[in-house]
Design an enzyme around this catalytic site. Structure first.
Site, PDB file in Angstrom:
ATOM      1  N   ASP A  14       0.876  -1.159   0.000  1.00 24.45           N
ATOM      2  CA  ASP A  14       0.000   0.000   0.000  1.00 24.45           C
ATOM      3  C   ASP A  14       0.924   1.222   0.000  1.00 24.45           C
ATOM      4  O   ASP A  14       2.124   1.115   0.286  1.00 24.45           O
ATOM      5  CB  ASP A  14      -0.944   0.004   1.199  1.00 24.45           C
TER       6      ASP A  14
HETATM    7  C1  BGC Z   1      -5.094   3.175   0.111  1.00 31.54           C
HETATM    8  C2  BGC Z   1      -5.187   2.187  -1.044  1.00 31.54           C
HETATM    9  C3  BGC Z   1      -4.994   2.909  -2.338  1.00 31.54           C
HETATM   10  C4  BGC Z   1      -3.664   3.651  -2.325  1.00 31.54           C
HETATM   11  C5  BGC Z   1      -3.385   4.430  -3.588  1.00 31.54           C
HETATM   12  C6  BGC Z   1      -3.852   4.037   0.026  1.00 31.54           C
HETATM   13  O1  BGC Z   1      -3.907   5.060   0.952  1.00 31.54           O
HETATM   14  O2  BGC Z   1      -5.127   2.478   1.321  1.00 31.54           O
HETATM   15  O3  BGC Z   1      -6.429   1.548  -1.018  1.00 31.54           O
HETATM   16  O4  BGC Z   1      -5.083   2.016  -3.405  1.00 31.54           O
HETATM   17  O5  BGC Z   1      -3.672   4.576  -1.249  1.00 31.54           O
HETATM   18  O6  BGC Z   1      -4.237   5.512  -3.696  1.00 31.54           O
END
Ligand code: BGC
Length: 735
Positions: free
Chosen positions: A268
């Site tokens: 993530d």
């Molecule tokens: C989120 C993810 C997301 C990623 C990119 C993160 O903060 O938890 O679900 O895909 O950001 O935006």
């Protein structure tokens, strides 16, 4: 062989044409789409330099990895997810890129899709995003999102598929197959145990092995084993002390070891914390770390470890292979189809999902469906009647060409009715920095009540939105209450006009205690995407008969729900212990005899259904594959005046299990559309896994011989028929 045969049959001229020109002969094997993917991966791997390999395992902007033009490897584009293809972000910060061609279809939220209990719609949902991703030049979409609703307060529940691992598993598989059928990789997230936003980057989740396997992993396991998902995103939180994005047990032991996952694991954004762990514990692509790209954990620091011989090159090669495999599986080097953006068909899918997702929670009397021909005046009340939501929500936000609001949908549906709108409440209207002249909350309520008095019917569209501490990423809700004066608004509107319908826009339950008995009809609309207003109007006026079912229990009060009853949320001292164990969602309410406000699986219809003749068959074993153990058949008849769809839910209840088990668990369902008076025999097939539990001593799923009851019903608390079933032989299920 086939080729040689073709030679033999071809006339001389055709033979000449068959001989490939010199340039094509020179084409390296990895660019030859006719060769097996694994052969191409190996060929490409050996052509990459060490530095090029490293480029493939970390980002070079917010959502891309670096191209390697020398080898025709393009810049790879990732995009959120999971409700459509997000607008372009960055490249180097979270600001929108400011493009004008990045509008896309905003589908209803994940929880809404789950509420349809319709796997065909999940497939269409995935295909839609896949086609739009192609048109937008994206290679990997960051979805679906399948974390289990452990607490109703989790700020991201709206993205997820509810509280039940079986329902989530059945919806995630077609979603993934749909998107990947379009040569776009899905990235299932957030693996695993990201069940709260509170302290999400640091919280350490302690959960017993059985609960991990039975509740929190099945949707991921199905995504991998049945959906063939190509990418998995690690979660922010820790699990047993180690961050999920480089967690030895979750990634190496379970995902790649037991489940045989061959695709890539990405972090993530900012979920990577340690080079050694990232190198060794199964992370294949590092995204979003808050540092210069060459300082990402899997960039220079990784190279340093490799140079010093502290980690073997084979670890990097494995990561690169996985990245290349995903690229080649999705035809990134072969030329992908052009895709399609914002088509009528995609909008149609968004509308169908929204329609089938809407749950009719309550309908006493005959207020719904509304008869448009008899309505002279209608007042639509509430900020959510006029507020679009798709453009907010954190990572899942969308830039949409339009979003039909409830008021627009309702007004469009009516010809001869006078439609009024009163704001009733306004997010932030209770804030002390209210701008001067802005009506205060009390005035908003009073005006709405006045409107309700004058109208034949009042529709209050309330609930939550994606602002802070509501359905928002990065934070949880503080409680179940409706923000501001909404509860009072509903009470007073209902007093002024008994013909009041409440429509709730939210990702989960809200407190209804003070007003539920005062209104005859309540509709749960979720976040219904950009066609939501039309879908809602279709349900309210009876063009569509509601067929959504709750994918999560709605409790009477927060303290009834397991993690809260046990004081096991949000954790203490950086650790959260899942003390309720297996008793998540309805499993808890059933085990403890707590009456929910609306149970898991609940949803009313404008027609009525009758169940008869439940029978359980033992099918003969098929020659190959895991044999079905039981087929539950039941006749379902539409006994009312309208066509409608029933969701037949099959729960399995173990009579005397050796280990403690939840009283009943969903193990099958079928959604069936019936014309008035029509009767259909519905069949739900149960395999051995429907009877199995995870035995931590054996480290395996075991279906133990013994007595069960098979229950068929319209919700977890409305079991219509049941039958005994004896499982004759114990089986340990193959991984
Ligand atoms: C989120 C993810 C997301 C990623 C990119 C993160 O903060 O938890 O679900 O895909 O950001 O935006």
């Amino acid at each position: 062989m086939a080729r040689r045969l073709a030679f033999a049959l071809l006339p001389p001229l055709a033979f000449a044409a068959f001989v490939r020109p010199a340039a094509a002969e020179d084409k390296p094997p990895y660019l030859d789409a006719a060769r097996p993917v694994e052969e191409r991966v190996e060929d490409l791997l050996k052509r990459l330099t060490l530095d090029e390999k490293l480029l493939l395992v970390h980002a070079d902007s917010k959502f891309t990895t670096a191209p390697i033009p020398r080898l025709s490897i393009p810049q790879r584009w990732l995009s959120d997810g999971p409700h459509g293809v997000r607008e372009d972000i960055g490249p180097h910060d979270w600001r929108p890129a400011g493009r004008t061609d990045d509008f896309a279809t905003a589908l209803p939220a994940g929880v809404a899709l789950a509420a349809t209990w319709n796997a065909d719609l999940a497939r269409a949902y995935g295909e839609t995003i896949g086609q739009e991703a192609l048109a937008r030049g994206k290679h990997i979409i960051l979805g679906p999102a399948v974390n289990i609703h452990r607490t109703p307060l989790n700020g991201r529940n709206f993205e997820y598929f509810g509280e039940d691992p079986f329902l989530a598993s059945r919806m995630v598989v077609p979603w993934i197959r749909g998107i990947q059928s379009q040569d776009v990789a899905a990235c299932v997230k957030h693996y695993a145990l990201n069940n709260q936003e509170w302290e999400r980057g640091t919280i350490d989740v302690q959960v017993d092995e059985r609960t991990l396997r039975e509740i929190y992993l099945p949707a991921f396991e199905a995504a991998v084993k049945e959906g063939g998902v190509l990418a998995v995103m690690g979660a922010y939180n820790r699990f047993r002390g180690q961050h999920a994005c480089h967690n030895e047990y979750l990634l190496n032991t379970i995902l790649k070891g037991e489940w045989g996952f061959k695709g890539l694991v990405m972090s993530d954004w900012s979920g990577t914390h340690d080079t050694r762990e990232a190198a060794r514990n199964g992370l294949d692509l590092e995204m979003g770390t808050d540092r210069p790209y060459d300082q990402f954990f899997l960039a220079r620091p990784f190279r340093d470890l490799l140079d010093k011989g502290e980690v073997p090159l084979s670890l990097l090669d494995d990561k690169v292979r996985r990245n290349l495999r995903v690229m080649l599986e999705t035809k990134v080097l072969d030329g992908r189809p052009p895709g399609a953006l914002n088509t009528k068909a995609h909008q149609e899918t968004a509308r169908r999902v929204a329609e089938e997702a809407i749950v009719l929670l309550k309908n006493d009397g005959t207020l719904l469906p509304l008869d448009a021909s008899k309505l002279r005046t209608l007042v639509v009340i509430g900020e959510n009647a006029v507020r679009p939501h798709s453009h907010q929500g954190g990572a899942s936000e969308m830039k949409t060409p339009y979003e039909v609001t409830p008021l627009e949908g309702i007004a469009k549906r009516l010809r001869a009715t006078k439609v009024m709108h009163a704001m009733g409440y306004k997010s932030g209207a209770w804030s002390p920095d209210n701008p001067p002249g802005h009506p205060d909350p009390e005035t908003l309520v009073a005006r709405a009540v006045e409107g309700a008095r004058q109208a034949d019917v009042a529709i209050v569209v309330g609930g939550l939105n994606h602002e802070r501490f509501q359905d928002a990423e990065g934070m949880d809700r503080k409680d179940l209450s409706l923000p501001g004066l909404q509860a009072e608004l509903i009470r007073r509107v209902a007093e002024a006009n008994p013909r009041t319908v409440v429509v709730l826009v939210s990702g989960g339950p809200v407190d209804m205690e003070t007003w539920l008995t005062k209104v005859p009809a309540v509709v749960q609309a979720w976040y219904p995407g950009m066609e939501g207003g039309d879908a809602l109007a279709a349900v309210l006026f009876g063009d569509v008969n509601p067929s959504g079912r709750l994918p999560a229990t709605f409790p009477k009060k927060l303290g009834d729900s397991p993690a809260h009853a046990l004081g096991a949320y949000p954790g203490k001292g950086g650790t959260v212990r899942y003390e309720e164990g297996l008793l998540v969602g309805y499993r808890w309410y059933d085990a403890k005899g707590i009456e929910p406000l609306f149970p898991f699986g609940h949803g009313l219809s404008y027609t009525t259904f009758e169940y008869a003749n439940l029978r359980v068959e033992r099918p003969r074993e098929p020659a190959a594959g895991r044999p079905p153990v039981a087929v539950v058949r039941v006749d379902v008849k539409n006994t009312g005046p309208r066509a409608g769809a029933e969701v037949v839910q099959v729960y399995v209840r173990p009579v005397a299990p050796r280990l403690p088990r939840p009283p009943q668990e969903l193990k099958g369902f079928a959604k069936v559309l019936l014309a008035p008076g029509e009767k259909k025999a519905v069949a739900v097939t149960l395999g051995a896994e429907a009877f199995a539990f995870y035995d931590p001593a054996k480290k395996a799923w075991v279906a133990e011989a013994g007595e069960f009851r098979l229950l068929a019903g319209s919700s977890s608390r409305l079991i219509r028929l049941e039958a005994p079933f004896a499982l004759e032989a114990t089986a340990t299920l193959a991984r």
